[in-house]
Design an enzyme around this catalytic site. Structure first.
Site, PDB file in Angstrom:
ATOM      1  N   HIS A 266       0.865  -1.203   0.000  1.00  0.00           N
ATOM      2  CA  HIS A 266       0.000   0.000   0.000  1.00  0.00           C
ATOM      3  C   HIS A 266       0.896   1.245   0.000  1.00  0.00           C
ATOM      4  O   HIS A 266       1.667   1.427  -0.920  1.00  0.00           O
ATOM      5  CB  HIS A 266      -0.934  -0.096   1.210  1.00  0.00           C
ATOM      6  CG  HIS A 266      -2.023   0.923   1.278  1.00  0.00           C
ATOM      7  ND1 HIS A 266      -2.423   1.720   0.228  1.00  0.00           N
ATOM      8  CD2 HIS A 266      -2.837   1.269   2.323  1.00  0.00           C
ATOM      9  CE1 HIS A 266      -3.411   2.501   0.608  1.00  0.00           C
ATOM     10  NE2 HIS A 266      -3.676   2.272   1.874  1.00  0.00           N
ATOM     11  N   HIS A 307      -2.253  -2.260  -9.655  1.00  0.00           N
ATOM     12  CA  HIS A 307      -3.204  -1.599  -8.752  1.00  0.00           C
ATOM     13  C   HIS A 307      -4.484  -2.428  -8.721  1.00  0.00           C
ATOM     14  O   HIS A 307      -4.882  -3.005  -9.722  1.00  0.00           O
ATOM     15  CB  HIS A 307      -3.525  -0.180  -9.253  1.00  0.00           C
ATOM     16  CG  HIS A 307      -4.136   0.679  -8.204  1.00  0.00           C
ATOM     17  ND1 HIS A 307      -5.470   0.643  -7.911  1.00  0.00           N
ATOM     18  CD2 HIS A 307      -3.577   1.559  -7.350  1.00  0.00           C
ATOM     19  CE1 HIS A 307      -5.721   1.498  -6.937  1.00  0.00           C
ATOM     20  NE2 HIS A 307      -4.597   2.063  -6.565  1.00  0.00           N
ATOM     21  N   ASP A 365       2.948   5.533  -6.780  1.00  0.00           N
ATOM     22  CA  ASP A 365       4.193   5.365  -6.010  1.00  0.00           C
ATOM     23  C   ASP A 365       5.429   5.268  -6.877  1.00  0.00           C
ATOM     24  O   ASP A 365       6.547   5.370  -6.376  1.00  0.00           O
ATOM     25  CB  ASP A 365       4.078   4.107  -5.135  1.00  0.00           C
ATOM     26  CG  ASP A 365       3.010   4.290  -4.074  1.00  0.00           C
ATOM     27  OD1 ASP A 365       1.990   3.589  -4.129  1.00  0.00           O
ATOM     28  OD2 ASP A 365       3.187   5.203  -3.237  1.00  0.00           O
TER      29      ASP A 365
HETATM   30  C1  SDX Z   1      -1.325   2.135  -3.378  1.00  0.00           C
HETATM   31  O1  SDX Z   1      -6.075   0.865  -3.118  1.00  0.00           O
HETATM   32  C2  SDX Z   1      -5.549   2.001  -3.405  1.00  0.00           C
HETATM   33  O2  SDX Z   1      -6.189   2.880  -3.898  1.00  0.00           O
HETATM   34  C3  SDX Z   1      -4.113   2.153  -3.008  1.00  0.00           C
HETATM   35  C4  SDX Z   1      -3.421   3.462  -3.418  1.00  0.00           C
HETATM   36  C5  SDX Z   1      -4.009   4.639  -2.695  1.00  0.00           C
HETATM   37  O3  SDX Z   1      -3.863   5.761  -3.192  1.00  0.00           O
HETATM   38  O4  SDX Z   1      -4.544   4.446  -1.572  1.00  0.00           O
HETATM   39  O5  SDX Z   1      -3.561   3.665  -4.812  1.00  0.00           O
HETATM   40  C6  SDX Z   1      -1.952   3.428  -3.060  1.00  0.00           C
HETATM   41  O6  SDX Z   1      -1.300   1.289  -2.525  1.00  0.00           O
HETATM   42  C7  SDX Z   1      -0.818   1.874  -4.768  1.00  0.00           C
HETATM   43  C8  SDX Z   1      -0.251   0.426  -4.932  1.00  0.00           C
HETATM   44  C9  SDX Z   1       1.174   0.426  -4.380  1.00  0.00           C
HETATM   45  N1  SDX Z   1       1.663  -0.963  -4.292  1.00  0.00           N
HETATM   46  C10 SDX Z   1       2.662  -1.389  -5.114  1.00  0.00           C
HETATM   47  O7  SDX Z   1       3.127  -0.730  -6.043  1.00  0.00           O
HETATM   48  C11 SDX Z   1       3.159  -2.789  -4.772  1.00  0.00           C
HETATM   49  C12 SDX Z   1       3.285  -3.602  -6.061  1.00  0.00           C
HETATM   50  N2  SDX Z   1       1.909  -3.887  -6.550  1.00  0.00           N
HETATM   51  C13 SDX Z   1       1.338  -5.161  -6.193  1.00  0.00           C
HETATM   52  O8  SDX Z   1       1.665  -5.609  -4.894  1.00  0.00           O
HETATM   53  C14 SDX Z   1      -0.144  -5.255  -6.579  1.00  0.00           C
HETATM   54  O9  SDX Z   1      -0.260  -4.793  -7.858  1.00  0.00           O
HETATM   55  C15 SDX Z   1      -1.192  -4.557  -5.714  1.00  0.00           C
HETATM   56  C16 SDX Z   1      -1.095  -4.943  -4.289  1.00  0.00           C
HETATM   57  C17 SDX Z   1      -1.082  -3.078  -5.848  1.00  0.00           C
HETATM   58  C18 SDX Z   1      -2.563  -5.001  -6.263  1.00  0.00           C
HETATM   59  O10 SDX Z   1      -2.726  -6.324  -5.945  1.00  0.00           O
HETATM   60  P1  SDX Z   1      -4.039  -7.148  -6.404  1.00  0.00           P
HETATM   61  O11 SDX Z   1      -5.109  -6.245  -6.896  1.00  0.00           O
HETATM   62  O12 SDX Z   1      -4.367  -8.099  -5.310  1.00  0.00           O
HETATM   63  O13 SDX Z   1      -3.573  -7.857  -7.695  1.00  0.00           O
HETATM   64  P2  SDX Z   1      -2.977  -9.305  -7.726  1.00  0.00           P
HETATM   65  O14 SDX Z   1      -1.909  -9.409  -6.704  1.00  0.00           O
HETATM   66  O15 SDX Z   1      -4.098 -10.273  -7.706  1.00  0.00           O
HETATM   67  O16 SDX Z   1      -2.255  -9.315  -9.168  1.00  0.00           O
HETATM   68  C19 SDX Z   1      -2.916  -9.763 -10.329  1.00  0.00           C
HETATM   69  C20 SDX Z   1      -1.809 -10.435 -11.153  1.00  0.00           C
HETATM   70  C21 SDX Z   1      -1.090 -11.540 -10.392  1.00  0.00           C
HETATM   71  O17 SDX Z   1      -0.571 -12.428 -11.366  1.00  0.00           O
HETATM   72  P3  SDX Z   1      -1.448 -13.798 -11.712  1.00  0.00           P
HETATM   73  O18 SDX Z   1      -1.628 -14.524 -10.384  1.00  0.00           O
HETATM   74  O19 SDX Z   1      -2.763 -13.277 -12.287  1.00  0.00           O
HETATM   75  O20 SDX Z   1      -0.587 -14.525 -12.705  1.00  0.00           O
HETATM   76  O21 SDX Z   1      -0.782  -9.471 -11.463  1.00  0.00           O
HETATM   77  C22 SDX Z   1       0.435  -9.839 -10.837  1.00  0.00           C
HETATM   78  C23 SDX Z   1       0.095 -10.850  -9.758  1.00  0.00           C
HETATM   79  O22 SDX Z   1       1.168 -11.743  -9.546  1.00  0.00           O
HETATM   80  N3  SDX Z   1       1.010  -8.617 -10.268  1.00  0.00           N
HETATM   81  C24 SDX Z   1       2.307  -8.282 -10.350  1.00  0.00           C
HETATM   82  C25 SDX Z   1       2.389  -7.018  -9.741  1.00  0.00           C
HETATM   83  N4  SDX Z   1       1.183  -6.637  -9.306  1.00  0.00           N
HETATM   84  C26 SDX Z   1       0.329  -7.640  -9.623  1.00  0.00           C
HETATM   85  N5  SDX Z   1       3.381  -8.929 -10.876  1.00  0.00           N
HETATM   86  C27 SDX Z   1       4.557  -8.279 -10.786  1.00  0.00           C
HETATM   87  N6  SDX Z   1       4.736  -7.043 -10.227  1.00  0.00           N
HETATM   88  C28 SDX Z   1       3.664  -6.397  -9.691  1.00  0.00           C
HETATM   89  N7  SDX Z   1       3.818  -5.206  -9.126  1.00  0.00           N
END
Ligand code: SDX
Length: 425
Positions: A266, A307, A365
């Site tokens: 997050h 996201h 971010d």
């Molecule tokens: C913020 O909610 C908000 O609004 C948050 C925010 C705010 O202003 O409050 O916008 C702020 O938190 C932004 C996000 C910051 N986090 C990161 O940058 C961390 C990296 N991102 C990931 O951890 C992830 O993308 C999340 C946590 C942001 C979202 O996770 P989800 O929605 O649970 O998505 P998921 O994990 O189910 O991913 C879907 C697929 C998966 O692959 P498959 O299982 O479908 O094969 O995408 C892949 C994931 O493995 N994936 C990534 C990835 N993010 C998702 N693979 C590599 N790198 C990534 N960053």
């Protein structure tokens, strides 16, 4: 609410269940499933992928189109034409302030920026190595020990009073977390400075020199706060709402939001982006890390990408990238290797099938960390900056929930543990 209906047929339940469907002013309809408990079933939605926990008038995101609206105004227009305090007023009250309302609000905030002197002693208990988020969490929760005239959550005036205090004091406390870590004296807020210039002064000023803050860096800081101000029912805002639904005091609720924001998935992601770029080290290793990000057996994620809601560019990331350019230009660091590597990483990832297929784009971010580092803010302060920016959103949602009839939030579960058994004789 609309007369639209859904019908649910469940094996083992004779009659189909009629469920009301509500339409918002925009965005997906919602199916009201609250009556299901009466039929002996719950809905099941870990991570709340398809669950609306409340209704709200504050912020709307269209993840598919990359749209973010604060009270209907697009984030790009607010970033260009507004400022952080005006957006605080907008989020809290629902409309842009008149010139008089704006002046009054700015003065309210200005004259609440100082904190009770006793709070200075909190910091003496922390080691200088304490993470600033650990300190911020503690001192914000502790504010409820001081400001007893804003603890009556059923009193709208006291709720707004708490909102003014929290918005005003967060930058002061944020700067104190930084000063404690570097062993410098706390700087008092200056009432003749604008909000974000004041923050940079409290961060980097010392009693030995007159205040001097670059107007360009102050404007960049102000826009960074503005971009982070709210974001619908994200994890930390939902935490604030859940804490608020128990009747907890506003300072404790905001402290719970700060704790939730700290996680690297997050608000902690901006700090993790810098750590990731440092780990990559050189553009020649980008492909290696892109491979790791795609490898399910490797916990590495491309921080700053992806996201839960945006399946397109995070509109804040685009503005953030422009601010990054401007700050680096102002500082004569436009060939900053981190920024260059970030741009290269972004280009490669956006052309990679894995990221395209999963609609993984840079989020807010991705560039905020590089910008904050260029301004001189240390990596461990990045999420503190995020928390300072997000405070108006948190407190606006808290106030919105308490301004209408509400119930304590208490999710249920799918129990998969032991059924009843007797203790061994
Ligand atoms: C913020 O909610 C908000 O609004 C948050 C925010 C705010 O202003 O409050 O916008 C702020 O938190 C932004 C996000 C910051 N986090 C990161 O940058 C961390 C990296 N991102 C990931 O951890 C992830 O993308 C999340 C946590 C942001 C979202 O996770 P989800 O929605 O649970 O998505 P998921 O994990 O189910 O991913 C879907 C697929 C998966 O692959 P498959 O299982 O479908 O094969 O995408 C892949 C994931 O493995 N994936 C990534 C990835 N993010 C998702 N693979 C590599 N790198 C990534 N960053």
């Amino acid at each position: 609410m609309s007369e639209k209906k859904a019908q649910l047929s469940i094996d083992g339940i004779d009659e189909p269940i009629d469920l009301p469907v509500y339409e918002g002013s925009t965005g997906p309809d919602v199916v009201d499933v609250s009556s299901l408990v009466g039929h002996g079933v719950f809905t099941y939605d870990p991570g709340f992928m398809s669950t609306a926990a409340c209704d709200s008038d504050i912020t709307f995101i269209d993840g598919g189109k990359g749209i973010l609206l604060y009270r209907g105004y697009p984030i790009e227009q607010l970033a260009e034409k507004s400022n952080f305090l005006e957006v605080c007023y907008l989020l809290l009250h629902g409309e842009l302030p008149s010139a008089t309302e704006n002046q009054e609000f700015e003065n309210r905030i200005r004259y609440h920026t100082m904190v009770d002197e006793h709070i200075h002693r909190f910091f003496r208990g922390f080691p200088s190595s304490a993470h600033p988020m650990a300190m911020l969490c503690a001192v914000v929760g502790g504010l409820s020990a001081f400001y007893h005239d804003t603890l009556d959550i059923d009193n709208p005036e006291q709720r707004i009073g708490a909102a003014h205090r929290i918005i005003a004091k967060l930058p002061t406390l944020a700067a104190m977390c930084y000063k404690h870590g570097v062993g410098q004296p706390f700087m008092y807020p200056q009432n003749d400075m604008d909000f974000s210039a004041n923050f940079l002064h409290m961060m980097f000023g010392t009693p030995c020199e007159p205040a001097k803050v670059s107007p360009i860096l102050a404007k960049a800081m102000d826009t960074i706060f503005l971009l982070h101000a709210d974001h619908e029912q994200n994890a930390s805002t939902s935490t604030v709402r859940l804490a608020g639904s128990t009747g907890a005091n506003p300072y404790g609720c905001i402290a719970s939001g700060i704790a939730a924001l700290w996680g690297p998935a997050h608000g902690g992601a901006n700090e993790s982006v810098l750590k990731m770029l440092g780990e990559i080290g050189d553009e020649s290793r980008i492909d290696e890390f892109i491979l790791r990000a795609k490898n399910k057996d490797d916990p590495f994620r491309l921080m700053g990408f992806g996201h839960r809601v945006y399946k397109n560019f995070d509109p804040r990331a685009k503005v953030m990238r422009e601010i990054c350019d401007e700050v680096l230009e102002e500082l004569g660091a436009h060939d900053d290797p981190l920024f260059r590597m970030a741009r290269k990483l972004e280009k490669i990832a956006l052309e990679d099938e894995y990221f395209i297929e999963r609609k993984l784009y840079p989020n807010v971010d991705f560039y905020s960390g590089i910008t904050l580092k260029a301004i001189g803010i240390p990596t461990n302060m990045f999420t503190v900056i995020f928390a300072t920016g997000r405070t108006p959103g948190w407190i606006a949602h808290w106030n919105e929930m308490l301004s209408h009839p509400y119930r304590i939030g208490r999710p249920r579960q799918l129990y998969k543990g032991h059924t009843q058994r007797d203790y061994p004789a």
